[in-house]
Design an enzyme around this catalytic site. Structure first.
Site, PDB file in Angstrom:
ATOM      1  N   ASP A  10       0.877  -1.165   0.000  1.00 14.71           N
ATOM      2  CA  ASP A  10       0.000   0.000   0.000  1.00 14.71           C
ATOM      3  C   ASP A  10       0.925   1.228   0.000  1.00 14.71           C
ATOM      4  O   ASP A  10       2.124   1.108   0.300  1.00 14.71           O
ATOM      5  CB  ASP A  10      -0.862  -0.042   1.275  1.00 14.71           C
ATOM      6  CG  ASP A  10      -1.541   1.278   1.546  1.00 14.71           C
ATOM      7  OD1 ASP A  10      -2.223   1.783   0.640  1.00 14.71           O
ATOM      8  OD2 ASP A  10      -1.375   1.803   2.665  1.00 14.71           O
ATOM      9  N   ASP A  12      -0.181   5.184   0.850  1.00 10.74           N
ATOM     10  CA  ASP A  12      -0.422   6.224   1.855  1.00 10.74           C
ATOM     11  C   ASP A  12      -0.482   5.621   3.256  1.00 10.74           C
ATOM     12  O   ASP A  12      -1.328   4.779   3.541  1.00 10.74           O
ATOM     13  CB  ASP A  12      -1.711   6.972   1.525  1.00 10.74           C
ATOM     14  CG  ASP A  12      -1.580   7.738   0.219  1.00 10.74           C
ATOM     15  OD1 ASP A  12      -0.719   8.627   0.156  1.00 10.74           O
ATOM     16  OD2 ASP A  12      -2.311   7.424  -0.733  1.00 10.74           O
ATOM     17  N   GLU A  19      -0.622  10.995   4.562  1.00 12.93           N
ATOM     18  CA  GLU A  19      -1.907  11.604   4.932  1.00 12.93           C
ATOM     19  C   GLU A  19      -1.679  12.766   5.886  1.00 12.93           C
ATOM     20  O   GLU A  19      -2.169  13.873   5.664  1.00 12.93           O
ATOM     21  CB  GLU A  19      -2.829  10.566   5.598  1.00 12.93           C
ATOM     22  CG  GLU A  19      -3.146   9.346   4.752  1.00 12.93           C
ATOM     23  CD  GLU A  19      -4.016   9.644   3.530  1.00 12.93           C
ATOM     24  OE1 GLU A  19      -4.289  10.820   3.250  1.00 12.93           O
ATOM     25  OE2 GLU A  19      -4.398   8.690   2.854  1.00 12.93           O
ATOM     26  N   LYS A  55     -11.410  11.935  -4.234  1.00 10.54           N
ATOM     27  CA  LYS A  55     -12.654  12.470  -4.804  1.00 10.54           C
ATOM     28  C   LYS A  55     -13.854  11.982  -3.992  1.00 10.54           C
ATOM     29  O   LYS A  55     -14.764  12.751  -3.671  1.00 10.54           O
ATOM     30  CB  LYS A  55     -12.805  12.025  -6.273  1.00 10.54           C
ATOM     31  CG  LYS A  55     -11.764  12.595  -7.208  1.00 10.54           C
ATOM     32  CD  LYS A  55     -12.058  12.298  -8.664  1.00 10.54           C
ATOM     33  CE  LYS A  55     -11.869  10.847  -9.040  1.00 10.54           C
ATOM     34  NZ  LYS A  55     -10.491  10.391  -9.144  1.00 10.54           N
ATOM     35  N   GLU A  56     -13.793  10.704  -3.621  1.00  8.79           N
ATOM     36  CA  GLU A  56     -14.870  10.118  -2.828  1.00  8.79           C
ATOM     37  C   GLU A  56     -14.956  10.786  -1.456  1.00  8.79           C
ATOM     38  O   GLU A  56     -16.035  10.983  -0.899  1.00  8.79           O
ATOM     39  CB  GLU A  56     -14.621   8.608  -2.658  1.00  8.79           C
ATOM     40  CG  GLU A  56     -14.722   7.796  -3.940  1.00  8.79           C
ATOM     41  CD  GLU A  56     -13.476   7.843  -4.839  1.00  8.79           C
ATOM     42  OE1 GLU A  56     -12.533   8.593  -4.514  1.00  8.79           O
ATOM     43  OE2 GLU A  56     -13.461   7.141  -5.859  1.00  8.79           O
ATOM     44  N   ARG A  57     -13.798  11.171  -0.921  1.00  5.40           N
ATOM     45  CA  ARG A  57     -13.744  11.828   0.402  1.00  5.40           C
ATOM     46  C   ARG A  57     -14.388  13.206   0.334  1.00  5.40           C
ATOM     47  O   ARG A  57     -15.129  13.598   1.236  1.00  5.40           O
ATOM     48  CB  ARG A  57     -12.274  11.916   0.844  1.00  5.40           C
ATOM     49  CG  ARG A  57     -12.066  12.202   2.317  1.00  5.40           C
ATOM     50  CD  ARG A  57     -10.599  11.962   2.687  1.00  5.40           C
ATOM     51  NE  ARG A  57     -10.234  10.585   2.489  1.00  5.40           N
ATOM     52  CZ  ARG A  57      -9.064  10.176   1.991  1.00  5.40           C
ATOM     53  NH1 ARG A  57      -8.121  11.032   1.666  1.00  5.40           N
ATOM     54  NH2 ARG A  57      -8.823   8.893   1.826  1.00  5.40           N
ATOM     55  N   ALA A  85      -6.510  20.016  -8.090  1.00  2.00           N
ATOM     56  CA  ALA A  85      -5.787  21.119  -7.434  1.00  2.00           C
ATOM     57  C   ALA A  85      -5.109  20.614  -6.167  1.00  2.00           C
ATOM     58  O   ALA A  85      -3.960  20.981  -5.859  1.00  2.00           O
ATOM     59  CB  ALA A  85      -6.761  22.252  -7.105  1.00  2.00           C
ATOM     60  N   ASP A 184      -1.594  -0.384   6.313  1.00  2.00           N
ATOM     61  CA  ASP A 184      -1.548   0.375   7.571  1.00  2.00           C
ATOM     62  C   ASP A 184      -2.928   0.634   8.156  1.00  2.00           C
ATOM     63  O   ASP A 184      -3.017   1.238   9.235  1.00  2.00           O
ATOM     64  CB  ASP A 184      -0.850   1.726   7.359  1.00  2.00           C
ATOM     65  CG  ASP A 184      -1.690   2.657   6.504  1.00  2.00           C
ATOM     66  OD1 ASP A 184      -2.128   2.230   5.419  1.00  2.00           O
ATOM     67  OD2 ASP A 184      -1.943   3.795   6.941  1.00  2.00           O
TER      68      ASP A 184
HETATM   69  C1  XBP Z   1      -5.182   6.272   0.640  1.00  2.00           C
HETATM   70  C2  XBP Z   1      -6.336   7.008   0.159  1.00  2.00           C
HETATM   71  C3  XBP Z   1      -6.160   8.119  -0.807  1.00  2.00           C
HETATM   72  C4  XBP Z   1      -5.347   9.289  -0.278  1.00  2.00           C
HETATM   73  C5  XBP Z   1      -5.410  10.485  -1.183  1.00  2.00           C
HETATM   74  O1  XBP Z   1      -4.869   5.298  -0.311  1.00  2.00           O
HETATM   75  O2  XBP Z   1      -7.448   6.700   0.532  1.00  2.00           O
HETATM   76  O3  XBP Z   1      -7.429   8.588  -1.136  1.00  2.00           O
HETATM   77  O4  XBP Z   1      -5.867   9.703   0.964  1.00  2.00           O
HETATM   78  O5  XBP Z   1      -5.121  10.170  -2.492  1.00  2.00           O
HETATM   79  P1  XBP Z   1      -3.904   4.018   0.039  1.00  2.00           P
HETATM   80  P2  XBP Z   1      -6.098  10.607  -3.688  1.00  2.00           P
HETATM   81  O6  XBP Z   1      -3.804   3.840   1.525  1.00  2.00           O
HETATM   82  O7  XBP Z   1      -4.583   2.863  -0.658  1.00  2.00           O
HETATM   83  O8  XBP Z   1      -2.573   4.327  -0.594  1.00  2.00           O
HETATM   84  O9  XBP Z   1      -6.554  11.977  -3.381  1.00  2.00           O
HETATM   85  O10 XBP Z   1      -5.228  10.517  -4.930  1.00  2.00           O
HETATM   86  O11 XBP Z   1      -7.224   9.605  -3.710  1.00  2.00           O
END
Ligand code: XBP
Length: 255
Positions: A10, A12, A19, A55-57, A85, A184
């Site tokens: 993974d 992030d 994050e 985008k979903e967030r 952005a 994580d």
């Molecule tokens: C983590 C996520 C991502 C990031 C932001 O993904 O949920 O949405 O927060 O990235 P992972 P984007 O743990 O699977 O790496 O804004 O590009 O979605």
């Protein structure tokens, strides 16, 4: 259990604390630029992370928290531009060197390469975010270390759905029994185990209180000599730094 052949990571929170130090700050910068008075505090962001995908967030925040938003004809396109952005600001943070890999990540990647294991990535984040993180931390050539990079909208259902891991396994042409996933969060664990992968957890800033039932081990990081890791659940031999040979042993011990 057949011999370990591949490590699937993974991004992030697992490769780097993106994050806490990156996405949240970049979201707020993008909101301010768009004239929105939205403020994603660290506490609120911890809640919002339950929704995977940027985008979903944003959509969830609009629906659930009902903040003020401009009247727009095409909300989907407006969210996509806000998200783009955010990613532009996120890339600036990466290029500014503000976000490094978590302790022990580089060591483990190098050990795995040395041993001839396959490396791959399975993430919810946007492909360009993964590539920029790799470029800014390990250098351009590190992108070629990964036999498959499954990211973002390549699958319709993001984590906790297993789709991104299933997609990566298909690209690698490997069975889950010969792979180990690194995650994580509880959503990431659900996604990986949903694809029948043994899953190793390095819990992070936003996932310390997650339920990791089903993981083969839970640690607070991969650790290295200067910053040893703690084993929260799993064999003691994983500490103070998770070595590849310990992972091979752990993987082999799974029924
Ligand atoms: C983590 C996520 C991502 C990031 C932001 O993904 O949920 O949405 O927060 O990235 P992972 P984007 O743990 O699977 O790496 O804004 O590009 O979605």
């Amino acid at each position: 259990m057949p011999a370990l052949q591949a490590l699937i990571f993974d991004v992030d929170g697992t490769l780097a604390e993106t994050e806490r130090d990156g996405h949240r700050i970049a979201f707020n910068q993008a909101f301010a630029e768009a004239g929105l008075d939205w403020d994603w505090t660290p506490e609120l962001y911890g809640e919002l992370l339950k929704i995977t995908g940027g985008k979903e967030r944003i959509r969830h925040y609009l629906d659930r928290w009902q903040p003020t938003a401009p009247e727009v004809e095409d909300q989907k396109a407006w969210i996509a531009s806000l998200h783009a952005a955010k990613n532009a600001r996120y890339h600036e943070l990466l290029h500014g060197g503000q976000i490094g890999l978590r302790p022990g990540v580089e060591r483990l990647l190098l050990e795995a390469r040395e041993a001839g294991l396959t490396l791959a990535i399975a993430t919810t984040t946007t492909p360009e975010n993964v590539l920029t993180l790799l470029r800014c931390t390990l250098g351009e050539e590190s992108i070629g270390w990964f036999a498959a990079i499954g990211a973002g909208d390549v699958v319709p259902a993001k984590k906790p759905a297993p789709d991104i891991y299933t997609h990566v396994l298909k690209e690698l042409q490997l069975e889950p029994e010969v792979c180990l996933a690194f995650e994580d969060t509880a959503a990431g664990l659900k996604s990986a185990t949903g694809a029948d992968l043994a899953t190793f957890i390095t819990q992070g800033y936003y996932s310390r209180d997650h339920d990791f039932t089903g993981a083969i081990a839970v640690l607070d990081g991969l650790g290295h000599e200067a910053e040893p890791c703690q084993v929260i659940a799993g064999p003691d031999y994983l500490a103070p730094a998770v070595r590849l040979e310990a992972l091979v042993e752990l993987h082999a011990s799974q029924a």
